[in-house]
Write a protein that holds these residues in place. Structure first.
Motif, PDB file in Angstrom:
ATOM      1  N   MET A 216      37.681  30.380  29.592  1.00  0.00           N
ATOM      2  CA  MET A 216      36.321  30.485  30.114  1.00  0.00           C
ATOM      3  C   MET A 216      35.491  29.253  29.754  1.00  0.00           C
ATOM      4  SD  MET A 216      33.389  33.233  28.901  1.00  0.00           S
ATOM      5  CE  MET A 216      34.268  34.661  29.525  1.00  0.00           C
ATOM      6  N   VAL A 217      34.878  28.649  30.743  1.00  0.00           N
ATOM      7  CA  VAL A 217      33.870  27.619  30.509  1.00  0.00           C
ATOM      8  C   VAL A 217      32.522  28.305  30.391  1.00  0.00           C
ATOM      9  CG1 VAL A 217      32.611  25.685  31.540  1.00  0.00           C
ATOM     10  CG2 VAL A 217      35.106  25.753  31.680  1.00  0.00           C
ATOM     11  N   THR A 218      31.769  27.970  29.355  1.00  0.00           N
ATOM     12  CA  THR A 218      30.435  28.557  29.207  1.00  0.00           C
ATOM     13  C   THR A 218      29.489  27.568  28.553  1.00  0.00           C
ATOM     14  OG1 THR A 218      29.164  30.386  28.250  1.00  0.00           O
ATOM     15  CG2 THR A 218      31.065  29.632  26.989  1.00  0.00           C
ATOM     16  N   HIS A 219      28.229  27.596  28.993  1.00  0.00           N
ATOM     17  CA  HIS A 219      27.163  26.832  28.332  1.00  0.00           C
ATOM     18  C   HIS A 219      26.446  27.704  27.305  1.00  0.00           C
ATOM     19  CE1 HIS A 219      27.019  22.893  30.206  1.00  0.00           C
ATOM     20  NE2 HIS A 219      27.287  23.468  31.372  1.00  0.00           N
ATOM     21  N   ASN A 220      26.819  28.969  27.259  1.00  0.00           N
ATOM     22  CA  ASN A 220      26.152  29.922  26.388  1.00  0.00           C
ATOM     23  C   ASN A 220      26.965  30.066  25.099  1.00  0.00           C
ATOM     24  OD1 ASN A 220      25.201  32.292  25.113  1.00  0.00           O
ATOM     25  ND2 ASN A 220      24.528  33.146  27.074  1.00  0.00           N
ATOM     26  N   MET A 221      26.510  29.433  24.027  1.00  0.00           N
ATOM     27  CA  MET A 221      27.274  29.471  22.781  1.00  0.00           C
ATOM     28  C   MET A 221      27.306  30.864  22.180  1.00  0.00           C
ATOM     29  SD  MET A 221      26.532  25.869  20.877  1.00  0.00           S
ATOM     30  CE  MET A 221      24.750  25.920  21.087  1.00  0.00           C
ATOM     31  N   GLN A 222      26.260  31.659  22.397  1.00  0.00           N
ATOM     32  CA  GLN A 222      26.268  33.026  21.909  1.00  0.00           C
ATOM     33  C   GLN A 222      27.369  33.825  22.606  1.00  0.00           C
ATOM     34  OE1 GLN A 222      23.376  31.429  22.819  1.00  0.00           O
ATOM     35  NE2 GLN A 222      22.832  31.019  20.675  1.00  0.00           N
ATOM     36  N   GLN A 223      27.534  33.562  23.885  1.00  0.00           N
ATOM     37  CA  GLN A 223      28.597  34.230  24.626  1.00  0.00           C
ATOM     38  C   GLN A 223      29.966  33.844  24.067  1.00  0.00           C
ATOM     39  OE1 GLN A 223      29.757  33.110  28.877  1.00  0.00           O
ATOM     40  NE2 GLN A 223      28.765  35.107  29.155  1.00  0.00           N
ATOM     41  N   ALA A 224      30.166  32.570  23.817  1.00  0.00           N
ATOM     42  CA  ALA A 224      31.435  32.119  23.241  1.00  0.00           C
ATOM     43  C   ALA A 224      31.691  32.790  21.900  1.00  0.00           C
ATOM     44  CB  ALA A 224      31.434  30.600  23.093  1.00  0.00           C
ATOM     45  N   SER A 225      30.664  32.867  21.071  1.00  0.00           N
ATOM     46  CA  SER A 225      30.839  33.463  19.740  1.00  0.00           C
ATOM     47  C   SER A 225      31.128  34.958  19.822  1.00  0.00           C
ATOM     48  CB  SER A 225      29.597  33.207  18.873  1.00  0.00           C
ATOM     49  OG  SER A 225      28.469  33.909  19.366  1.00  0.00           O
ATOM     50  N   ARG A 226      30.625  35.615  20.891  1.00  0.00           N
ATOM     51  CA  ARG A 226      30.829  37.063  21.033  1.00  0.00           C
ATOM     52  C   ARG A 226      32.225  37.408  21.544  1.00  0.00           C
ATOM     53  NH1 ARG A 226      25.283  37.139  23.008  1.00  0.00           N
ATOM     54  NH2 ARG A 226      26.064  36.864  25.135  1.00  0.00           N
ATOM     55  N   VAL A 227      32.743  36.628  22.480  1.00  0.00           N
ATOM     56  CA  VAL A 227      33.956  37.071  23.173  1.00  0.00           C
ATOM     57  C   VAL A 227      35.202  36.240  22.899  1.00  0.00           C
ATOM     58  CG1 VAL A 227      32.561  38.039  25.044  1.00  0.00           C
ATOM     59  CG2 VAL A 227      33.535  35.754  25.304  1.00  0.00           C
ATOM     60  N   ALA A 228      35.051  34.984  22.505  1.00  0.00           N
ATOM     61  CA  ALA A 228      36.217  34.101  22.431  1.00  0.00           C
ATOM     62  C   ALA A 228      36.979  34.244  21.125  1.00  0.00           C
ATOM     63  CB  ALA A 228      35.790  32.651  22.619  1.00  0.00           C
ATOM     64  N   ASP A 229      38.290  34.162  21.221  1.00  0.00           N
ATOM     65  CA  ASP A 229      39.139  34.119  20.028  1.00  0.00           C
ATOM     66  C   ASP A 229      39.268  32.690  19.513  1.00  0.00           C
ATOM     67  OD1 ASP A 229      40.220  36.994  19.958  1.00  0.00           O
ATOM     68  OD2 ASP A 229      40.652  36.377  22.015  1.00  0.00           O
ATOM     69  N   PHE A 230      39.328  31.734  20.462  1.00  0.00           N
ATOM     70  CA  PHE A 230      39.389  30.313  20.128  1.00  0.00           C
ATOM     71  C   PHE A 230      38.336  29.585  20.946  1.00  0.00           C
ATOM     72  CE2 PHE A 230      43.560  31.905  19.094  1.00  0.00           C
ATOM     73  CZ  PHE A 230      43.933  31.209  17.958  1.00  0.00           C
ATOM     74  N   THR A 231      37.799  28.528  20.382  1.00  0.00           N
ATOM     75  CA  THR A 231      36.787  27.735  21.085  1.00  0.00           C
ATOM     76  C   THR A 231      37.157  26.255  21.024  1.00  0.00           C
ATOM     77  OG1 THR A 231      35.008  29.314  20.648  1.00  0.00           O
ATOM     78  CG2 THR A 231      34.350  27.059  21.159  1.00  0.00           C
ATOM     79  N   ALA A 232      37.052  25.606  22.186  1.00  0.00           N
ATOM     80  CA  ALA A 232      37.267  24.163  22.278  1.00  0.00           C
ATOM     81  C   ALA A 232      35.926  23.503  22.551  1.00  0.00           C
ATOM     82  CB  ALA A 232      38.253  23.838  23.399  1.00  0.00           C
ATOM     83  N   PHE A 233      35.569  22.526  21.737  1.00  0.00           N
ATOM     84  CA  PHE A 233      34.314  21.789  21.925  1.00  0.00           C
ATOM     85  C   PHE A 233      34.611  20.437  22.546  1.00  0.00           C
ATOM     86  CE2 PHE A 233      31.448  18.498  20.069  1.00  0.00           C
ATOM     87  CZ  PHE A 233      30.344  18.783  20.857  1.00  0.00           C
ATOM     88  N   PHE A 234      33.921  20.161  23.658  1.00  0.00           N
ATOM     89  CA  PHE A 234      34.047  18.888  24.366  1.00  0.00           C
ATOM     90  C   PHE A 234      32.740  18.119  24.241  1.00  0.00           C
ATOM     91  CE2 PHE A 234      37.106  21.697  26.204  1.00  0.00           C
ATOM     92  CZ  PHE A 234      38.162  20.918  26.668  1.00  0.00           C
ATOM     93  N   ASN A 235      32.833  16.805  24.302  1.00  0.00           N
ATOM     94  CA  ASN A 235      31.640  15.965  24.286  1.00  0.00           C
ATOM     95  C   ASN A 235      31.892  14.768  25.184  1.00  0.00           C
ATOM     96  OD1 ASN A 235      29.059  15.204  23.631  1.00  0.00           O
ATOM     97  ND2 ASN A 235      29.483  14.694  21.496  1.00  0.00           N
ATOM     98  N   THR A 236      30.890  13.919  25.304  1.00  0.00           N
ATOM     99  CA  THR A 236      31.036  12.712  26.110  1.00  0.00           C
ATOM    100  C   THR A 236      30.982  11.476  25.216  1.00  0.00           C
ATOM    101  OG1 THR A 236      28.648  12.585  26.504  1.00  0.00           O
ATOM    102  CG2 THR A 236      29.965  13.775  28.130  1.00  0.00           C
ATOM    103  N   GLU A 237      31.510  10.402  25.732  1.00  0.00           N
ATOM    104  CA  GLU A 237      31.400   9.106  25.081  1.00  0.00           C
ATOM    105  C   GLU A 237      31.232   8.041  26.151  1.00  0.00           C
ATOM    106  OE1 GLU A 237      35.049   8.617  22.888  1.00  0.00           O
ATOM    107  OE2 GLU A 237      36.041   7.636  24.579  1.00  0.00           O
ATOM    108  N   ILE A 238      30.758   6.880  25.749  1.00  0.00           N
ATOM    109  CA  ILE A 238      30.561   5.766  26.673  1.00  0.00           C
ATOM    110  C   ILE A 238      31.691   4.765  26.466  1.00  0.00           C
ATOM    111  CG2 ILE A 238      28.990   3.961  27.447  1.00  0.00           C
ATOM    112  CD1 ILE A 238      27.923   6.771  27.857  1.00  0.00           C
ATOM    113  N   ASP A 239      32.363   4.386  27.547  1.00  0.00           N
ATOM    114  CA  ASP A 239      33.460   3.429  27.415  1.00  0.00           C
ATOM    115  C   ASP A 239      32.929   2.004  27.383  1.00  0.00           C
ATOM    116  OD1 ASP A 239      32.884   2.625  30.028  1.00  0.00           O
ATOM    117  OD2 ASP A 239      34.613   3.642  30.905  1.00  0.00           O
ATOM    118  N   GLU A 240      33.856   1.041  27.330  1.00  0.00           N
ATOM    119  CA  GLU A 240      33.470  -0.369  27.195  1.00  0.00           C
ATOM    120  C   GLU A 240      32.745  -0.903  28.417  1.00  0.00           C
ATOM    121  OE1 GLU A 240      37.825  -0.169  28.528  1.00  0.00           O
ATOM    122  OE2 GLU A 240      36.438   0.900  27.202  1.00  0.00           O
ATOM    123  N   HIS A 241      32.816  -0.164  29.544  1.00  0.00           N
ATOM    124  CA  HIS A 241      32.119  -0.581  30.763  1.00  0.00           C
ATOM    125  C   HIS A 241      30.819   0.173  30.968  1.00  0.00           C
ATOM    126  CE1 HIS A 241      35.776  -2.745  31.731  1.00  0.00           C
ATOM    127  NE2 HIS A 241      36.480  -1.627  31.650  1.00  0.00           N
TER     128      HIS A 241
END
Length: 275
Positions: A216-241
């Motif tokens: 499940m993709v979710t923007h709701n962290m409370q939802q993730a904490s309520r239902v998920a067994d495992f959580t993957a955190f993604f972020n962004t970065e800026i490349d050399e360009h």
């Protein structure tokens, strides 16, 4: 586990190595030649709920679409690396993506019932794929599993589009279940729903994980904490360009992710410092 040590540590005791549904090995995704998602290494255990969290544009939905090759339908999209489903690389040219999507179903952000009756919403897919069993029983069973049978059993001939938003989303889940999948992908399934409907979908997911793996993709962290067994955190970065790209930062049991994240990025996001 942090992204940097994911290759060596994702085989920890928290995941049953012999019961992984997916094994993601160095997956990269490009759109129009631009790298959108950096190398991802990830193992998805069976019959668990896995939540993907992180700010907009960090690759959550991009990776989700890789699991049933929905990115194939996006012009200019290209996937590199290896993504094993039940020990077979789904990006092998011999793999039939249509058959794959029967096993790896998807529920989208906004409910999208067919402009047909409730009954036909459930029966259409199985019939089109040669289902030989009792269709009436299949429809009832699917609607029951999606916790909506009691609400619609007396109006199966009415249009699915006439239902409320929350009911439509559960109808779409029932439609996916009717195809007898192994995995359910959910791309922000509650973002267009009211709190009561969202809670119903969450409770449904907790029931469904007894039979299905749910990512499940979710923007709701409370939802993730309520239902998920495992959580993957993604972020962004800026490349050399100066281009922004997504990356997997950390993947851990949900209780650990929310109580003691292993990276500063995850800690800052969960504590609300950005995102």
């Amino acid at each position: 586990m942090t992204y940097s040590d994911s290759r060596s540590k994702l085989d920890s005791a928290t995941i049953d190595e012999e019961n992984n549904v997916f094994n993601v090995e160095g997956v990269k995704v490009y759109y129009g030649g631009l790298l959108a998602l950096l190398d991802v290494y990830l193992k998805i255990p069976a019959k668990q709920i896995i939540a993907f969290i992180g700010p907009s544009g960090c690759g959550k939905s991009t990776l989700l679409r890789c699991f049933n090759r929905m990115n194939d339908l996006i012009p200019g999209a290209k996937v590199e690396g290896r993504l094993n489903y039940r020990d077979r690389n789904i990006y092998d040219p011999k793999i039939n993506s249509v058959k794959l999507r029967r096993q790896v179903g998807m529920v989208f952000q906004r409910p999208n019932p067919f402009p047909k009756s409730i009954y036909e919403n459930i029966s259409f897919g199985p019939r089109a794929n040669g289902y030989k069993g009792n269709v009436d029983e299949l429809v009832e069973d699917s609607l029951r599993r999606a916790a909506i049978w009691d609400e619609v059993k007396d109006k199966l001939k009415e249009k699915g589009t006439a239902l409320s938003g929350g009911q439509q989303q559960r109808l779409c889940i029932a439609r996916a279940i009717a195809m007898k999948p192994d995995v359910l992908l959910m791309d922000e399934p509650c973002s267009a729903l009211d709190p009561i409907s969202s809670r119903q979908v969450e409770e449904l997911c907790l029931e469904l994980k007894q039979q299905y793996t749910i990512i499940m993709v979710t923007h709701n962290m409370q939802q993730a904490s309520r239902v998920a067994d495992f959580t993957a955190f993604f972020n962004t970065e800026i490349d050399e360009h100066g281009k922004r790209r997504g990356k997997l930062v950390e993947f851990n049991p949900t209780a650990q992710m929310f109580s003691s994240p292993q990276t500063k990025e995850a800690e800052d996001y969960i504590s609300g410092r950005f995102g």
